[in-house]
Motif scaffolding. Structure first.
Motif, mmCIF file in Angstrom:
data_model
loop_
_atom_site.group_PDB
_atom_site.id
_atom_site.type_symbol
_atom_site.label_atom_id
_atom_site.label_comp_id
_atom_site.label_asym_id
_atom_site.label_seq_id
_atom_site.Cartn_x
_atom_site.Cartn_y
_atom_site.Cartn_z
ATOM 1 N N GLN A 200 8.485 32.636 22.438
ATOM 2 C CA GLN A 200 9.929 32.678 21.901
ATOM 3 C C GLN A 200 10.322 31.289 21.293
ATOM 4 O OE1 GLN A 200 12.024 32.969 25.723
ATOM 5 N NE2 GLN A 200 11.712 34.943 26.065
ATOM 6 N N SER A 201 9.751 30.243 21.637
ATOM 7 C CA SER A 201 10.252 28.916 21.107
ATOM 8 C C SER A 201 10.304 28.986 19.593
ATOM 9 C CB SER A 201 9.491 27.887 21.820
ATOM 10 O OG SER A 201 9.919 26.654 21.033
ATOM 11 N N PRO A 202 9.140 29.075 18.998
ATOM 12 C CA PRO A 202 9.231 29.149 17.380
ATOM 13 C C PRO A 202 10.051 30.189 16.805
ATOM 14 C CG PRO A 202 7.088 29.658 18.343
ATOM 15 C CD PRO A 202 7.872 29.455 19.607
ATOM 16 N N ALA A 203 10.201 31.502 17.342
ATOM 17 C CA ALA A 203 10.928 32.421 16.927
ATOM 18 C C ALA A 203 12.674 32.002 16.979
ATOM 19 C CB ALA A 203 10.631 33.666 17.700
ATOM 20 N N LEU A 204 12.836 31.388 17.892
ATOM 21 C CA LEU A 204 14.266 30.876 18.087
ATOM 22 C C LEU A 204 14.478 29.769 17.085
ATOM 23 C CD1 LEU A 204 14.710 31.589 21.774
ATOM 24 C CD2 LEU A 204 15.648 32.761 19.900
ATOM 25 N N ARG A 205 13.815 28.936 17.283
ATOM 26 C CA ARG A 205 13.764 27.440 16.674
ATOM 27 C C ARG A 205 13.630 27.519 15.137
ATOM 28 N NH1 ARG A 205 15.578 23.759 14.452
ATOM 29 N NH2 ARG A 205 15.767 21.478 15.149
ATOM 30 N N LEU A 206 12.574 28.307 14.762
ATOM 31 C CA LEU A 206 12.182 28.348 13.313
ATOM 32 C C LEU A 206 12.794 29.412 12.570
ATOM 33 C CD1 LEU A 206 8.534 26.816 13.474
ATOM 34 C CD2 LEU A 206 10.719 25.457 13.039
#
Length: 266
Positions: A200-206
């Motif tokens: 989830q993290s890179p999908a949201l942040r990047l």
């Protein structure tokens, strides 16, 4: 500074799994981990060839197997190999205690660091987890870390594991769903939202695939901060290693300790 990341996904080095990691997962994970760190800090991701299919991730095309039982074996000896800090690459922090006990360098877990960051940003934490079966374990994890009373709710995304895996290539649909879930948590009183998964993290942040629409990534929803999970983890790991170095502790350079059989690095 070199930081080892022992990833929970099990993958064979040669073949489609390894290709997907080298071409997609490893680069975007490193980009996210590096957002808050110095240019000199390097993240090395270590993978286990062995793993078990987990029901929550069984529909994944490339990363359906999890190596939770191999986190410490993968990380063992990292201090002797010259790494300055280590990261357990899964929100559930499998074998974190073993890693902390068995290594002389700082060890940071996705879940523990993420909850600590959420507690710095707000007082009522809402968590979005990748599968319904992970809701209760996430509540227990928060209680174990001392944040149980701060977590107002944990809800699961309706996306399949395959759709969540696809989000690191095209995050558009996942970002839309995450907004819907976050607003449910905000309506319950959450003043900070924590993504409960390393995908989830890179999908949201990047925002891969939709960078023009989300040039800064998803950092707030209706004024409520969204924790940059991997960015925080990278920063915490670097900071912990720097504190060790300030006090004359930590690695003294790379030593000739070979990587154990069954593991590989990207």
């Amino acid at each position: 500074m070199d930081i080892i990341v022992t990833s929970v996904g099990a993958a064979r080095k040669n073949g489609p799994e390894g290709d997907f990691i080298r071409q997609v997962i490893a680069p975007i994970t490193e980009r996210n981990l590096s957002l808050g760190t110095s240019a000199q800090t390097r993240f090395v991701q270590r993978w286990s060839e062995e793993g078990e299919t987990h029901p929550a991730f069984a529909s994944c095309v490339h990363l359906s197997r999890l190596a939770g039982d191999y986190i410490y074996p993968a990380m063992k000896g990292a201090d002797e190999q010259g790494f300055d800090a280590a990261i357990v690459g899964c929100f559930g922090d499998p074998q974190l205690d073993q890693c902390e006990a068995g290594l002389s360098i700082p060890v940071i877990g996705f879940g523990k660091a993420g909850m600590a960051a959420a507690a710095e940003l707000g007082k009522r934490i809402g968590i979005v987890t990748p599968a319904p079966m992970l809701i209760e374990p996430t509540f227990r994890q928060a209680a174990d870390y001392g944040y149980g009373e701060m977590v107002i709710d944990v809800i699961a995304t309706p996306e399949t594991a395959a759709e969540q895996e696809e989000a690191v290539v095209n995050a558009g649909p996942s970002i839309k769903i995450f907004h819907e879930l976050a607003r449910k948590l905000i309506a319950k009183g959450a003043d900070v939202i924590l993504p409960g998964c390393g995908l989830q993290s890179p999908a949201l942040r990047l925002a891969p695939g939709v960078e023009d629409e989300w040039p800064g990534g998803v950092r707030h929803i209706d004024g409520v901060p969204v924790v940059d999970l991997l960015g925080v983890v990278g920063l915490y790991a670097e900071r912990a290693a720097m504190i060790q170095h300030m006090h004359g502790r930590g690695c003294n350079g790379v030593k000739a300790v070979p990587l154990s059989a069954g593991f590989w690095e990207s």
